[in-house]
Design a protein around this motif. Sequence first.
Motif, mmCIF file in Angstrom:
data_model
loop_
_atom_site.group_PDB
_atom_site.id
_atom_site.type_symbol
_atom_site.label_atom_id
_atom_site.label_comp_id
_atom_site.label_asym_id
_atom_site.label_seq_id
_atom_site.Cartn_x
_atom_site.Cartn_y
_atom_site.Cartn_z
ATOM 1 N N ASN A 192 -87.411 -94.112 39.887
ATOM 2 C CA ASN A 192 -89.040 -93.482 40.397
ATOM 3 C C ASN A 192 -88.257 -94.340 42.133
ATOM 4 O OD1 ASN A 192 -90.751 -92.012 41.724
ATOM 5 N ND2 ASN A 192 -91.973 -93.512 40.974
ATOM 6 N N LYS A 193 -86.911 -94.433 42.462
ATOM 7 C CA LYS A 193 -86.791 -95.182 43.760
ATOM 8 C C LYS A 193 -85.653 -93.838 44.554
ATOM 9 C CE LYS A 193 -85.772 -99.836 42.571
ATOM 10 N NZ LYS A 193 -85.472 -100.756 42.202
ATOM 11 N N LEU A 194 -86.412 -94.241 46.016
ATOM 12 C CA LEU A 194 -85.648 -92.808 46.776
ATOM 13 C C LEU A 194 -84.423 -93.465 47.488
ATOM 14 C CD1 LEU A 194 -88.719 -91.230 49.000
ATOM 15 C CD2 LEU A 194 -87.124 -90.149 47.472
ATOM 16 N N SER B 149 -81.146 -88.860 49.127
ATOM 17 C CA SER B 149 -81.374 -89.159 47.227
ATOM 18 C C SER B 149 -82.421 -90.118 46.206
ATOM 19 C CB SER B 149 -79.984 -89.463 46.808
ATOM 20 O OG SER B 149 -80.054 -91.139 46.680
ATOM 21 N N TYR B 150 -82.767 -89.122 45.137
ATOM 22 C CA TYR B 150 -83.588 -89.797 44.060
ATOM 23 C C TYR B 150 -83.289 -90.253 43.094
ATOM 24 C CZ TYR B 150 -87.969 -89.398 41.943
ATOM 25 O OH TYR B 150 -89.299 -90.289 40.975
ATOM 26 N N TYR C 164 -92.418 -85.680 41.371
ATOM 27 C CA TYR C 164 -90.975 -84.906 40.219
ATOM 28 C C TYR C 164 -91.632 -84.823 39.233
ATOM 29 C CZ TYR C 164 -87.523 -86.362 37.016
ATOM 30 O OH TYR C 164 -86.260 -85.910 36.475
ATOM 31 N N LEU D 19 -93.649 -90.263 44.923
ATOM 32 C CA LEU D 19 -92.102 -90.121 44.930
ATOM 33 C C LEU D 19 -92.618 -91.150 45.766
ATOM 34 C CD1 LEU D 19 -90.474 -88.409 43.888
ATOM 35 C CD2 LEU D 19 -89.522 -87.741 45.459
#
Length: 822
Positions: free
Chosen positions: A402-404, A396-397, A310, A321
């Motif tokens: 910086n988390k999925l 979703s991001y 990202y 990610l």
Amino acid sequence: MKNLLIASLALGATACTTTATKVSAPVVNQPVEVIQAAQPLLSGDGLTMKQIMADPSWMGIAPSRANWRDDNSIFYSLKQADSPLYDVFVQSIDGTANKLTLADAHLSAQTSGVVTRDKSKKAFVYQGNIFIKNLQSGVIKQLTRDSIRRSQLQFLTDGRLAFKQGNAFYAMDIAHQGTQLLAEIKFAKAPKAPKTPTTYIGAQQHRLIKYVALEQHNKAVRYKNKQDLKAQNKTVAIAPFYLDPKHRLVEMSLSPSGDKLLVATKDKSVLWRAKHDIMPNYLGSEGYVESVDARARVAEAKPNAHSLVYIDIANRKQQTLDFSQLPGSDDDVLASVKTENFAKNGKTYESKKSARNITLLPDWTWRQSAISWNDDGSALAIMLEANDNKDRWLASYDFTNNKLKTLHRLHDDAWVNYTFNEFGWLNDNTGLYFLSEESGYSQAYTVSLAGKVNQVTKGKYEVSSVTLSDDGKTIFYKANKSHPGKYEIYRTDLSTKQSIQLTKLGGMTDYKLSPKEDKLLLTHSSLLRHNDLYVTSSDGQGDVKRLTDTVSEEFASYDWQAPKIVAVPSSHGEQPVYAKVYLPQGFDSKKAESYPAVIFNHGAGYLQNSHYGFSGYFREFMFHNLLAQQGYVVMDMDYRASKGYGRDWRTAIYRQMGTPEIQDLEDGVDYMSKYLQVDKNRVGTYGGSYGGFMTFMALFTKPELFQAGAALRPVTDWAHYNDGYTSNILNRPNDDDIAYRKSSPIEYAQNLNKPLLIMSGVLDDNVFFQDSVRLVQRLIELEKENFETAIYPVEPHGFRQPSSWLDEYRRIFKLFEQNLKK
């Protein structure tokens, strides 16, 4: 019905290339009725084998690549007879059609264009150049004219037009045509400020030699000046973003706001082929044997994980990610498989958690990216899969942290389907719609950003090709609700879940929603007519109107036998096996003497052929008519693994390819014997690709089931097929040798005791010619005498030359005549 002449199987009429493209647009009442012709195709004696296998243009050329224009007229393409080229036509709904000249060829590209939020402008690319269209006036203006390739057009939230060029995204001010670099990526180490050496000898060099010290000082000054210039002078292009030099680009996606970028990369050292992955072309243009590149085999393929980066363009930040945040990302999903394979070799397997290879999962059927931004670029959703094929995550991001966040996880102990992975944002940006097979059939769902899932459609049918309406309240889709082999178009209200059936055509139907959402452009075929174009209202009211009629008079005038679709009871499950049946001319169920029969096995494995549309196997359709007229009963089964019947039907072959399918063929033979007066001792089988594999498995594992078989372009050993297809079903050879040995025909070749015909193209880059070579040598070493081979030196997997098709099917017919007739 007029007989199809064999004409010594080699002689007959030459191919007729007349194509009937009628521009009149009669109203077609629902359902569409197929008119049975009363006259033979050719005067006098009828159709020959040579005619069947001729260039298919004689049948008429079906329209392709059909789509809406902005004025509710349509574009479509027609392949030129005896040519690789296509003509593009523009047709209004009232019936007039005009062919685009080469001077206007760029106009057809606007069907894949992008539209501004207020729907005032459309941008599209043709031959790499950008065009802009005023949707009110219809005026088109060309913005670039050069040899640079541009793609991925999108209008940004500030009104500019963004596009991808090389490994960079640019934004163009349409009014002033000024262009700005938004972001560029380079696979290299980022440049660093020059530093004075810290080694003893290096430091001494700078201390004693003034020239060296001066050069070092000047480099440092120039570097700092360059960085200061980029930071302070807004007229200078921004610096690239540097990514791992060991990687290469998979995909990059720019946010609608133009300030964010998601880049997918993978290790460039993991290639699709090795030096030994080649095949020979014995008929090279220079007269010598040419070496042709070929893909790697599943036995040697190396899984290649994706890395997602990202990039915050405005703040010049980038972060990778973390896939470990996905639930189950470190599960040992092959533990039971590995335990079984270890035990076979007298070893014990110890299961341990470890990071799985994870990649983007696009939907190949709908041609949709696995990356989706919401309308204003404030949110991002991604579809991911594990490279072991057992898990799919819709996530979703969170840019800031910086988390999925996993919104939905689909796990399958067999494998997650490569299709039915469509998804997209709902209009209010509070969630997404998506497809999933978790119920056993592909159905539509919505999910909130909090992870609350809501099932929208429900039933034992397959939903695909989803389109969300502009107001976000409705989805349009294709489904086979009334019968597995009949696909119609539906719309469902997302809040009430009330569905409306929009078409009742009774065959195979697909659609495109018009720009104004008031009409559907339909592509429809029936058992005896190939695809043509129709239009109807998107509310399901009114008539269906035919726009094209492209079946040739020669083909339409012949009295073809439409196959009957029957439900063959299964001895291995509650669900029947659907099959097409062709009956002999003058069929008599009370006849004292039984009929010979042939079962055709379709290719691809995951493909549906026993449906009410026109078959992609059009040559086989005509050949089956010929067989029926020569006294054969012919059956064409959608055996287990076929498409259209749900997840369990698809995955029945997991780790045992060739077992459930042959059981279904046994049920087919029993059905024909019981209901169709077939002599069980006079049944043959044939098929190509996966169908060729099935011919082998039938003759090798059930040697008394069929009396003869023909295997075309066949798989003989799954370890030699490709990774993307095979690893889904059999895992990979190093993990699951048991599955490969159980599923590969070459392991059972010793059981052959009936006549076998093997036919392969030397230039087959899908199922390699080597597959057949290896099996032939195995049969020679087994001292088998009842097989023959035919090779086709210029043919790839899908044959191209009519002479090759003719030779192939003459041999198949001869095999059946010699071994199935009394």
